[in-house]
Design a protein around this motif. Structure first.
Motif, PDB file in Angstrom:
ATOM      1  N   ALA A  75      -2.088  32.046 -31.543  1.00 29.81           N
ATOM      2  CA  ALA A  75      -3.148  32.559 -30.671  1.00 29.81           C
ATOM      3  C   ALA A  75      -3.316  34.049 -30.915  1.00 29.81           C
ATOM      4  O   ALA A  75      -2.344  34.788 -31.065  1.00 29.81           O
ATOM      5  N   GLY A  76      -4.564  34.495 -31.013  1.00 30.80           N
ATOM      6  CA  GLY A  76      -4.874  35.906 -31.230  1.00 30.80           C
ATOM      7  C   GLY A  76      -4.828  36.347 -32.680  1.00 30.80           C
ATOM      8  O   GLY A  76      -5.200  37.475 -33.002  1.00 30.80           O
ATOM      9  N   GLN A  77      -4.405  35.488 -33.589  1.00 34.47           N
ATOM     10  CA  GLN A  77      -4.266  35.841 -35.014  1.00 34.47           C
ATOM     11  C   GLN A  77      -5.627  35.943 -35.706  1.00 34.47           C
ATOM     12  O   GLN A  77      -6.506  35.119 -35.482  1.00 34.47           O
ATOM     13  N   LYS A  78      -5.772  36.973 -36.546  1.00 34.89           N
ATOM     14  CA  LYS A  78      -6.954  37.113 -37.393  1.00 34.89           C
ATOM     15  C   LYS A  78      -6.513  36.996 -38.839  1.00 34.89           C
ATOM     16  O   LYS A  78      -5.531  37.618 -39.247  1.00 34.89           O
ATOM     17  N   LEU A  79      -7.233  36.199 -39.602  1.00 34.28           N
ATOM     18  CA  LEU A  79      -6.975  36.099 -41.036  1.00 34.28           C
ATOM     19  C   LEU A  79      -7.773  37.179 -41.739  1.00 34.28           C
ATOM     20  O   LEU A  79      -8.879  37.521 -41.314  1.00 34.28           O
ATOM     21  N   GLY A  80      -7.249  37.668 -42.839  1.00 35.63           N
ATOM     22  CA  GLY A  80      -7.983  38.670 -43.609  1.00 35.63           C
ATOM     23  C   GLY A  80      -9.181  38.062 -44.323  1.00 35.63           C
ATOM     24  O   GLY A  80      -9.313  36.843 -44.456  1.00 35.63           O
ATOM     25  N   TRP A  81     -10.047  38.929 -44.797  1.00 38.97           N
ATOM     26  CA  TRP A  81     -11.212  38.495 -45.567  1.00 38.97           C
ATOM     27  C   TRP A  81     -10.729  37.817 -46.843  1.00 38.97           C
ATOM     28  O   TRP A  81      -9.802  38.287 -47.503  1.00 38.97           O
ATOM     29  N   HIS A  82     -11.383  36.716 -47.198  1.00 40.57           N
ATOM     30  CA  HIS A  82     -11.012  35.973 -48.402  1.00 40.57           C
ATOM     31  C   HIS A  82     -12.183  35.085 -48.820  1.00 40.57           C
ATOM     32  O   HIS A  82     -13.163  34.945 -48.092  1.00 40.57           O
ATOM     33  N   HIS A  83     -12.059  34.514 -50.010  1.00 46.51           N
ATOM     34  CA  HIS A  83     -13.009  33.477 -50.421  1.00 46.51           C
ATOM     35  C   HIS A  83     -12.238  32.360 -51.117  1.00 46.51           C
ATOM     36  O   HIS A  83     -11.106  32.560 -51.569  1.00 46.51           O
ATOM     37  N   HIS A  84     -12.849  31.199 -51.170  1.00 47.13           N
ATOM     38  CA  HIS A  84     -12.243  30.031 -51.817  1.00 47.13           C
ATOM     39  C   HIS A  84     -13.006  29.745 -53.104  1.00 47.13           C
ATOM     40  O   HIS A  84     -14.209  29.505 -53.072  1.00 47.13           O
ATOM     41  N   PRO A  85     -12.307  29.753 -54.252  1.00 47.78           N
ATOM     42  CA  PRO A  85     -12.987  29.429 -55.507  1.00 47.78           C
ATOM     43  C   PRO A  85     -13.185  27.925 -55.706  1.00 47.78           C
ATOM     44  O   PRO A  85     -13.824  27.513 -56.671  1.00 47.78           O
ATOM     45  N   VAL A  86     -12.633  27.110 -54.786  1.00 44.67           N
ATOM     46  CA  VAL A  86     -12.753  25.654 -54.892  1.00 44.67           C
ATOM     47  C   VAL A  86     -13.236  25.074 -53.560  1.00 44.67           C
ATOM     48  O   VAL A  86     -13.060  25.674 -52.506  1.00 44.67           O
ATOM     49  N   MET A  87     -13.824  23.889 -53.650  1.00 45.53           N
ATOM     50  CA  MET A  87     -14.293  23.220 -52.442  1.00 45.53           C
ATOM     51  C   MET A  87     -13.112  22.775 -51.600  1.00 45.53           C
ATOM     52  O   MET A  87     -12.069  22.386 -52.132  1.00 45.53           O
ATOM     53  N   ASN A  88     -13.278  22.848 -50.282  1.00 45.69           N
ATOM     54  CA  ASN A  88     -12.243  22.372 -49.374  1.00 45.69           C
ATOM     55  C   ASN A  88     -12.858  22.009 -48.039  1.00 45.69           C
ATOM     56  O   ASN A  88     -13.899  22.523 -47.653  1.00 45.69           O
ATOM     57  N   TYR A  89     -12.192  21.107 -47.380  1.00 42.58           N
ATOM     58  CA  TYR A  89     -12.641  20.657 -46.072  1.00 42.58           C
ATOM     59  C   TYR A  89     -11.417  20.231 -45.287  1.00 42.58           C
ATOM     60  O   TYR A  89     -10.336  20.049 -45.843  1.00 42.58           O
ATOM     61  N   GLY A  90     -11.572  20.105 -43.978  1.00 39.78           N
ATOM     62  CA  GLY A  90     -10.412  19.736 -43.190  1.00 39.78           C
ATOM     63  C   GLY A  90     -10.768  19.307 -41.790  1.00 39.78           C
ATOM     64  O   GLY A  90     -11.938  19.155 -41.436  1.00 39.78           O
ATOM     65  N   ILE A  91      -9.714  19.150 -41.002  1.00 40.97           N
ATOM     66  CA  ILE A  91      -9.851  18.743 -39.613  1.00 40.97           C
ATOM     67  C   ILE A  91      -8.957  19.636 -38.764  1.00 40.97           C
ATOM     68  O   ILE A  91      -7.815  19.884 -39.104  1.00 40.97           O
ATOM     69  N   LEU A  92      -9.532  20.149 -37.706  1.00 38.13           N
ATOM     70  CA  LEU A  92      -8.783  20.987 -36.785  1.00 38.13           C
ATOM     71  C   LEU A  92      -8.203  20.062 -35.714  1.00 38.13           C
ATOM     72  O   LEU A  92      -8.949  19.383 -35.022  1.00 38.13           O
ATOM     73  N   VAL A  93      -6.882  20.017 -35.620  1.00 35.65           N
ATOM     74  CA  VAL A  93      -6.255  19.069 -34.700  1.00 35.65           C
ATOM     75  C   VAL A  93      -5.798  19.705 -33.391  1.00 35.65           C
ATOM     76  O   VAL A  93      -5.485  18.992 -32.441  1.00 35.65           O
ATOM     77  N   GLN A  94      -5.761  21.045 -33.339  1.00 29.38           N
ATOM     78  CA  GLN A  94      -5.394  21.707 -32.088  1.00 29.38           C
ATOM     79  C   GLN A  94      -6.045  23.076 -32.037  1.00 29.38           C
ATOM     80  O   GLN A  94      -6.093  23.789 -33.023  1.00 29.38           O
ATOM     81  N   GLY A  95      -6.546  23.448 -30.861  1.00 35.92           N
ATOM     82  CA  GLY A  95      -7.095  24.778 -30.635  1.00 35.92           C
ATOM     83  C   GLY A  95      -8.532  24.931 -31.088  1.00 35.92           C
ATOM     84  O   GLY A  95      -9.258  23.945 -31.263  1.00 35.92           O
ATOM     85  N   GLU A  96      -8.933  26.188 -31.254  1.00 34.02           N
ATOM     86  CA  GLU A  96     -10.283  26.534 -31.730  1.00 34.02           C
ATOM     87  C   GLU A  96     -10.158  27.655 -32.746  1.00 34.02           C
ATOM     88  O   GLU A  96      -9.416  28.611 -32.532  1.00 34.02           O
ATOM     89  N   LEU A  97     -10.896  27.531 -33.839  1.00 39.32           N
ATOM     90  CA  LEU A  97     -10.889  28.541 -34.891  1.00 39.32           C
ATOM     91  C   LEU A  97     -12.322  29.005 -35.124  1.00 39.32           C
ATOM     92  O   LEU A  97     -13.209  28.177 -35.325  1.00 39.32           O
ATOM     93  N   THR A  98     -12.527  30.315 -35.076  1.00 42.95           N
ATOM     94  CA  THR A  98     -13.849  30.873 -35.354  1.00 42.95           C
ATOM     95  C   THR A  98     -13.842  31.418 -36.773  1.00 42.95           C
ATOM     96  O   THR A  98     -12.970  32.214 -37.141  1.00 42.95           O
ATOM     97  N   ILE A  99     -14.811  30.984 -37.567  1.00 44.43           N
ATOM     98  CA  ILE A  99     -14.957  31.434 -38.955  1.00 44.43           C
ATOM     99  C   ILE A  99     -16.149  32.367 -38.986  1.00 44.43           C
ATOM    100  O   ILE A  99     -17.223  32.051 -38.464  1.00 44.43           O
TER     101      ILE A  99
END
Length: 157
Positions: A75-99
């Protein structure tokens, strides 16, 4: 199938006829009488676009490498700026994530929702909630390609 049911019934009678308690016999009979539960499948997402509406790129050429990751963001964590060179997808199983995209566009992914990440577009994520985020992501990659490229030169606000 009928043979299998007969075998199950014979085994139940054999067990119930020996020193096993009547409770075990009743449980075996209850299982025999109840229909088998069916597998339920639910499509969570089918798309050719990332969460921001941009078309996904063509598949990479060459031998694929599939990667599955589990992420836990406190909770309260911020990820640094980044990019993905490959396709990816997923499922959030707990909480809320703002992109947040570098252009300011935001998407909040809620518990139980799928997400298709941006490809080759700089963004970052934030857990603005009160509980940890648990996120499972699946990458369509190739050997020796990074899953994400960090951009520490871009400050977080």
């Amino acid at each position: 199938m009928k043979k299998m049911m007969n075998l199950v019934l014979a085994a139940t009678l054999l067990i119930c006829g020996t020193t096993v308690s009547m409770t075990s016999c009743k449980e075996a009979k209850a299982q025999e009488d109840s229909p088998a539960q069916q597998v339920v499948s639910t499509e969570l997402i089918r798309t050719s676009q990332s969460w921001d509406g941009v078309e996904l790129p063509d598949y990479l050429q060459g031998r694929p490498e599939l990667v599955a990751m589990k992420y836990v963001f406190p909770a309260g964590q911020k990820l640094g700026w980044h990019h993905h060179p490959v396709m990816n997808y997923g499922i959030l199983v707990q909480g809320e994530l703002t992109i947040i995209g570098q252009d300011g566009k935001e998407k909040t992914v809620h518990e139980g929702e799928p997400v298709v990440e941006m490809v080759n577009t700089i963004h970052h994520g934030e857990n603005r909630g009160k509980k940890d985020v648990i996120l499972y992501m699946f990458y369509l990659s190739q050997k020796d390609l990074p899953l994400a490229v960090q951009h520490p030169e871009i400050p977080l606000e």
